[in-house]
Write an enzyme that holds these catalytic residues in place. Structure first.
Site, short mmCIF file in Angstrom:
data_model
loop_
_atom_site.label_atom_id
_atom_site.label_comp_id
_atom_site.label_asym_id
_atom_site.label_seq_id
_atom_site.Cartn_x
_atom_site.Cartn_y
_atom_site.Cartn_z
N LEU A 150 0.85 -1.20 0.00
CA LEU A 150 0.00 0.00 0.00
C LEU A 150 0.88 1.25 0.00
O LEU A 150 0.92 2.01 0.97
CB LEU A 150 -0.95 -0.01 1.20
CG LEU A 150 -2.04 1.05 1.17
CD1 LEU A 150 -3.13 0.68 0.16
CD2 LEU A 150 -2.67 1.22 2.56
N GLY A 151 1.59 1.44 -1.11
CA GLY A 151 2.39 2.65 -1.28
C GLY A 151 1.60 3.68 -2.07
O GLY A 151 0.37 3.72 -2.01
N ARG A 152 2.34 4.52 -2.82
CA ARG A 152 1.67 5.58 -3.58
C ARG A 152 0.68 5.00 -4.58
O ARG A 152 -0.45 5.49 -4.70
CB ARG A 152 2.73 6.39 -4.34
CG ARG A 152 3.68 7.15 -3.43
CD ARG A 152 4.85 7.71 -4.22
NE ARG A 152 5.76 6.67 -4.62
CZ ARG A 152 7.05 6.61 -4.27
NH1 ARG A 152 7.58 7.57 -3.55
NH2 ARG A 152 7.81 5.62 -4.65
N ILE A 153 1.08 3.95 -5.31
CA ILE A 153 0.17 3.38 -6.30
C ILE A 153 -0.94 2.59 -5.61
O ILE A 153 -2.11 2.67 -6.01
CB ILE A 153 0.94 2.48 -7.30
CG1 ILE A 153 2.01 3.29 -8.05
CG2 ILE A 153 -0.02 1.83 -8.29
CD1 ILE A 153 2.94 2.46 -8.93
N ARG A 173 4.98 -3.93 5.17
CA ARG A 173 5.97 -4.02 6.24
C ARG A 173 5.48 -3.43 7.55
O ARG A 173 5.81 -3.88 8.62
CB ARG A 173 7.26 -3.31 5.82
CG ARG A 173 8.20 -4.18 5.04
CD ARG A 173 9.27 -3.33 4.42
NE ARG A 173 8.66 -2.21 3.67
CZ ARG A 173 9.33 -1.35 2.94
NH1 ARG A 173 10.63 -1.41 2.87
NH2 ARG A 173 8.71 -0.40 2.27
N GLY A 228 2.53 -5.13 -10.09
CA GLY A 228 3.80 -4.66 -9.50
C GLY A 228 5.00 -5.21 -10.25
O GLY A 228 5.47 -4.62 -11.23
N ARG A 229 5.48 -6.34 -9.77
CA ARG A 229 6.61 -7.03 -10.41
C ARG A 229 6.30 -8.52 -10.45
O ARG A 229 5.81 -9.09 -9.46
CB ARG A 229 7.89 -6.80 -9.62
CG ARG A 229 8.54 -5.46 -9.89
CD ARG A 229 9.13 -5.36 -11.30
NE ARG A 229 9.75 -4.08 -11.56
CZ ARG A 229 9.15 -3.03 -12.12
NH1 ARG A 229 7.88 -3.10 -12.47
NH2 ARG A 229 9.82 -1.91 -12.34
N ASP A 253 -0.30 -8.23 -15.27
CA ASP A 253 0.38 -7.31 -16.20
C ASP A 253 1.88 -7.53 -16.17
O ASP A 253 2.60 -7.01 -17.03
CB ASP A 253 0.06 -5.86 -15.81
CG ASP A 253 0.63 -4.84 -16.80
OD1 ASP A 253 0.39 -5.02 -18.02
OD2 ASP A 253 1.32 -3.92 -16.37
N GLU A 258 9.94 -11.50 -18.13
CA GLU A 258 9.43 -10.67 -19.23
C GLU A 258 10.47 -10.51 -20.34
O GLU A 258 11.65 -10.38 -20.02
CB GLU A 258 9.02 -9.29 -18.70
CG GLU A 258 7.86 -9.40 -17.76
CD GLU A 258 7.48 -8.05 -17.14
OE1 GLU A 258 7.97 -7.01 -17.59
OE2 GLU A 258 6.68 -8.09 -16.19
N HIS A 276 2.77 -5.90 -19.59
CA HIS A 276 3.42 -4.86 -18.77
C HIS A 276 3.12 -3.46 -19.33
O HIS A 276 4.04 -2.73 -19.74
CB HIS A 276 4.92 -5.08 -18.67
CG HIS A 276 5.53 -4.39 -17.49
ND1 HIS A 276 6.55 -4.89 -16.75
CD2 HIS A 276 5.23 -3.18 -16.92
CE1 HIS A 276 6.88 -4.06 -15.78
NE2 HIS A 276 6.08 -2.99 -15.87
N GLY A 278 1.13 -1.27 -17.47
CA GLY A 278 0.53 -0.53 -16.37
C GLY A 278 0.62 0.98 -16.51
O GLY A 278 -0.33 1.71 -16.23
C1 8YV Z 1 7.68 0.45 -17.01
C2 8YV Z 1 7.31 0.09 -14.52
O1 8YV Z 1 7.80 -0.88 -17.29
O2 8YV Z 1 7.67 2.22 -13.60
C3 8YV Z 1 7.81 1.02 -13.48
O3 8YV Z 1 8.33 0.52 -12.46
O4 8YV Z 1 7.29 -1.08 -14.34
C4 8YV Z 1 6.81 0.64 -15.80
O5 8YV Z 1 6.26 1.85 -15.68
C5 8YV Z 1 9.05 0.96 -17.12
O6 8YV Z 1 9.77 1.05 -15.96
C6 8YV Z 1 9.21 2.13 -18.05
O7 8YV Z 1 10.47 2.17 -18.54
#
Ligand code: 8YV
Length: 321
Positions: A150-153, A173, A228-229, A253, A258, A276, A278
């Site tokens: 639960l950060g900024r996004i 955390r 996220g990742r 996503d 990747e 990906h 997002g």
């Molecule tokens: C993009 C992202 O993949 O901001 C991030 O952490 O995963 C995405 O916005 C990327 O980093 C843009 O280059």
């Protein structure tokens, strides 16, 4: 002679801004080994992204590098310890993509709950006329939704979900001053949730945080969304759970390797997959690119960095080193 080395892809808008402020080289445009041997010592600034980072062999050939600007909020691909050890600050692009990534999370959540990919295919294929409607989907309203990270996004996602009247809970955390219930146990939270939305950063601390135990706790009616990742979710465990019906659906996503998406994942009917994207809109990618370049310009001008990563606190301007 080139003071800025560009490792990532850039847009024409970024190229124009860079050319107005720097002499720059795209590593992809030159013979890497010979260029680095000949010009590496002249490079002062590095532009990359959070996936590519600055590979150790390249960083070693840039002895006079002063700053790494990473285009993206996540910077798990950037070795901040190696940079800090050389006194090189790293900056990233937080905040400017919060709303876009939150919209992507909302789209994936809604599409998974309402079985939208299959519904659209049912209409487009003509199957509706020949075979009728699909089984009813689940409502996206009034669900208990757990946010992992639960950060900024994550907070922007919670705000965009509000019209769907959810009970928002979160795992992270530490407890925050927010009107949502906090769990310090992810399995316990998953057990209480109908959907998990993961927006945690990558890196060793979150690797496979969403494992088989969490997925099983979410259960056969549960939905997992990940914006996220990919490294945060144990993809093999996720695929097995979706195949066995131990998890209801996933909307993803981001992926572990990747741009590879395992065939087994692509073959599943109960997943929604996006490549990906997002933050991938004209407006947001422009804002991210601008911020990545603004950090470089600030550094070049001896001004304070705008958005350094926390690990670079103490290395905030050229005047300070
Ligand atoms: C993009 C992202 O993949 O901001 C991030 O952490 O995963 C995405 O916005 C990327 O980093 C843009 O280059």
């Amino acid at each position: 002679m080139s003071e800025l080395l560009i490792l990532s892809t850039i847009t024409p808008h970024m190229r124009a801004r860079i050319d107005a402020a720097f002499t720059a080289t795209m590593l992809a445009d030159v013979d890497r080994a010979s260029w680095l041997a000949e010009h590496g010592a002249a490079v002062r600034f590095i532009l990359t992204d959070g996936h590519l980072g600055v590979p150790a062999d390249i960083f070693a050939q840039l002895p006079n590098a002063e700053i790494i600007s990473s285009n993206g909020v996540g910077y798990d691909g950037v070795d901040t310890a190696a940079a800090t050890a050389r006194g090189v600050p790293v900056c990233h692009t937080p905040n400017v993509l919060n709303q876009e990534v939150a919209t992507s999370a909302l789209l994936l959540y809604l599409a998974a709950m309402r079985n939208f990919e299959a519904e659209m295919a049912n209409a487009r294929s003509g199957r509706w006329e020949s075979a009728g409607n699909l089984p009813l989907a689940r409502s996206a309203d009034k669900r208990t939704i757990g946010i992992v990270g639960l950060g900024r996004i994550g907070k922007a996602i919670a705000a965009k979900l509000a019209p769907f009247d959810p009970a928002i809970v979160y795992y992270g955390r530490s407890r925050q001053d927010v009107p949502f219930a906090y769990y310090d146990d992810l399995v316990a939270m998953a057990r209480d949730c109908e959907a998990l939305i993961c927006v945690a950063p990558g890196g060793a601390a979150t690797h496979h945080l969403i494992n088989r135990a969490v997925i099983d706790a979410l259960g056969p009616d549960g939905v997992l969304v990940n914006v996220g990742r990919g490294s945060v979710v144990d993809e093999a465990a996720l695929i097995a759970a979706l195949q066995d019906g131990r998890l209801g659906a996933a909307a993803l996503d981001v992926f572990e390797a990747e741009p590879h998406i395992p065939e087994a994942l692509r073959a599943l009917p109960n997943v929604i997959l996006t490549p990906h994207i997002g933050s991938a809109t004209v407006e947001t990618r422009r804002a991210m690119g601008d911020l990545a370049i603004d950090n470089l310009i600030a550094w070049k001008n001896g001004e304070k960095l705008i958005t350094p990563v926390p690990e670079s606190a103490g290395l905030l301007s050229r005047a300070a080193v």
